[in-house]
Design an enzyme around this catalytic site. Structure first.
Site, PDB file in Angstrom:
ATOM      1  CG  HIS A  46      32.014  42.807  35.175  1.00 31.85           C
ATOM      2  ND1 HIS A  46      32.483  44.076  34.900  1.00 31.85           N
ATOM      3  CD2 HIS A  46      32.991  41.960  34.749  1.00 31.85           C
ATOM      4  CE1 HIS A  46      33.676  44.000  34.346  1.00 31.85           C
ATOM      5  NE2 HIS A  46      33.999  42.742  34.237  1.00 31.85           N
ATOM      6  NE  ARG A  51      34.870  36.770  32.238  1.00 31.91           N
ATOM      7  CZ  ARG A  51      33.571  37.000  32.459  1.00 31.91           C
ATOM      8  NH1 ARG A  51      32.657  36.465  31.641  1.00 31.91           N
ATOM      9  NH2 ARG A  51      33.169  37.738  33.486  1.00 31.91           N
ATOM     10  NE  ARG A  94      36.083  40.738  30.244  1.00 33.24           N
ATOM     11  CZ  ARG A  94      34.790  40.429  30.359  1.00 33.24           C
ATOM     12  NH1 ARG A  94      34.062  40.206  29.271  1.00 33.24           N
ATOM     13  NH2 ARG A  94      34.205  40.366  31.549  1.00 33.24           N
ATOM     14  CE1 TYR A 101      37.631  48.049  31.584  1.00 37.52           C
ATOM     15  CE2 TYR A 101      35.649  47.268  32.672  1.00 37.52           C
ATOM     16  CZ  TYR A 101      36.850  47.015  32.025  1.00 37.52           C
ATOM     17  OH  TYR A 101      37.278  45.718  31.841  1.00 37.52           O
ATOM     18  CE  LYS A 111      35.956  34.749  35.120  1.00 33.17           C
ATOM     19  NZ  LYS A 111      36.658  35.655  36.073  1.00 33.17           N
ATOM     20  CG  HIS A 130      41.371  40.459  30.096  1.00 37.41           C
ATOM     21  ND1 HIS A 130      40.358  39.517  30.033  1.00 37.41           N
ATOM     22  CD2 HIS A 130      41.118  41.179  31.214  1.00 37.41           C
ATOM     23  CE1 HIS A 130      39.559  39.653  31.075  1.00 37.41           C
ATOM     24  NE2 HIS A 130      39.983  40.664  31.806  1.00 37.41           N
TER      25      HIS A 130
END
Length: 307
Positions: free
Chosen positions: A277, A149, A254, A286, A173, A251
Site C-alpha cells: 500500500h 494481489r 489478501r 483492517y 502496482k 482478494h
C-alpha cells in the site's frame, strides 16, 4: 479527435506511471463511454465545460451506476483533462474543481483461519493430474503466505523463486518492488512445484517448444495462468472445502492475510509494506474489520447479550 486524446493519454500513463494493463483498460472503457455521450450531445473533448462533465455524472447516476463506478469514471475524466492541460491541448482544466460522489464505505470481506485451512486442504486434493495438484497447492500457499494481489501472483517470474528463497521479490502496482517473507509451508510448496514445473518444461523443450519465464506457465496468450482461471479455481476449492463460495475470491485471501496478521499482533506499518500500500491510511481499514469481528464475538457469545 477523442480517440487520439484517449490513446495518447493511455500511452503516457503506461510510460510515465507504469499503469497496469487492467488500469489502462478501465480508463479506456470509462473514457470511451464519456466520448460516446459527448458525441450524442454534439460536443468534442476540447470544447467540454465543467457543466458538461457534471451533466454526464448526472446521466451516469440516472443510469443506476454505483457510486464507485461514477467515482472511477470521474477520476478517469479528471486525469485526462489534467494531462490535456499540462500538454497544452487546453487553456483551462474544466474538471479540476468537480467533486466526486465518493465511495460507499464498506468493510472488506475476509475469511476465518479455519476457512483458509479448508481451502488449502481442498487444494491438496485438487487437480486433474499430479502437476496441477502441486501447482494448486503452491498457488494457495503463496497467496495466503504473502497477501499478494492475484495479478502479482500469476505473473511471478520463475527467477524470483530460484534458490529456496526466504523472501520473494514482488513487482507491484506502478512498477514498485517489495520483498515479502515466505512461511515454511509456502517454501515447501514452492520447492515441490519447481521440481514438477521444471520437469514439465524439460519435456516441452525436448519437443522444441520455448521455455517459459513464468513460475506458473500456461499455453495461453499471456504465457502464464490468468487471473480469471485462478478466480475459477479458488471458487472450485471453496465448494470442495465446504466454504461459502460467495465469500471466497483471491482478494478475500489478501484481506485474510492482513486481518490475521493484525489479530496476532503485527503493526500496521509492517502490514502496509507487505501489502504494497502506498499509504498506511489504506491499511487502517483492517483495524475496523478487526473491531467489527470483536463486536460480533461479544454480541454472539456474551451471556448478557442473549437478551
Amino acid at each position: 479527435m477523442s480517440l487520439r486524446w484517449i490513446s495518447t493519454f493511455l500511452e503516457a500513463q503506461a510510460a510515465e506511471l507504469g499503469a497496469a494493463t487492467n488500469t489502462q483498460l478501465a480508463y479506456a472503457r470509462d473514457l470511451k463511454d464519456f466520448s460516446e455521450w459527448l458525441d450524442g450531445k454534439g460536443t468534442a473533448f476540447d470544447t467540454v465545460s465543467r457543466d458538461m462533465i457534471e451533466a454526464y455524472l448526472v446521466y451516469c447516476d440516472a443510469q443506476g451506476l454505483a457510486k464507485s463506478t461514477r467515482a472511477r469514471r470521474l477520476s478517469a475524466i479528471k486525469q485526462l483533462y489534467r494531462f490535456a492541460f499540462e500538454e497544452g491541448w487546453m487553456d483551462t482544466n474544466p474538471a479540476i474543481q468537480i467533486r466526486g460522489p465518493g465511495r460507499e464505505k464498506r468493510l472488506p470481506k475476509t475469511l476465518e483461519v479455519i476457512e483458509v485451512d479448508r481451502l488449502i486442504e481442498a487444494a491438496q486434493a485438487s487437480g486433474r493430474n499430479p502437476l496441477e495438484n502441486v501447482r494448486n497447492i503452491c498457488l494457495m500457499q503463496l497467496l495466503y503466505a504473502t497477501g499478494m494481489r492475484v495479478s502479482e501472483l500469476v505473473s511471478l517470474p520463475v527467477s524470483a523463486a530460484r534458490g529456496d528463497p526466504r523472501m520473494l521479490l514482488i513487482l507491484g502496482k506502478g512498477g514498485k518492488e517489495r520483498m515479502v517473507p515466505l512461511s515454511g509451508d509456502a517454501r515447501a510448496a514452492l520447492a515441490a512445484w519447481l521440481t514438477e514445473r521444471d520437469s514439465d518444461e524439460e519435456k516441452k523443450r525436448e519437443k522444441g517448444l520455448p521455455a517459459s519465464r513464468f513460475l506458473f506457465p500456461s499455453r495461453g496468450k499471456l504465457g502464464h495462468i490468468t487471473r480469471h482461471r485462478f478466480y475459477a479455481l479458488i471458487k472450485e476449492l471453496a465448494v470442495a472445502g465446504g466454504v461459502n463460495p460467495d465469500k471466497v475470491t483471491p482478494h478475500t485471501l489478501r484481506h485474510a492475510f492482513a486481518t490475521h496478521l493484525l489479530a496476532n499482533g503485527a503493526d500496521l506499518r509492517s502490514i502496509q509494506v507487505l501489502l504494497g500500500h502506498a499509504d498506511v491510511a489504506t491499511t487502517e481499514i483492517y483495524t475496523h474489520v478487526l473491531d467489527e469481528r470483536l463486536k460480533e464475538l461479544v454480541l454472539d457469545h456474551h451471556p448478557l447479550a442473549k437478551d
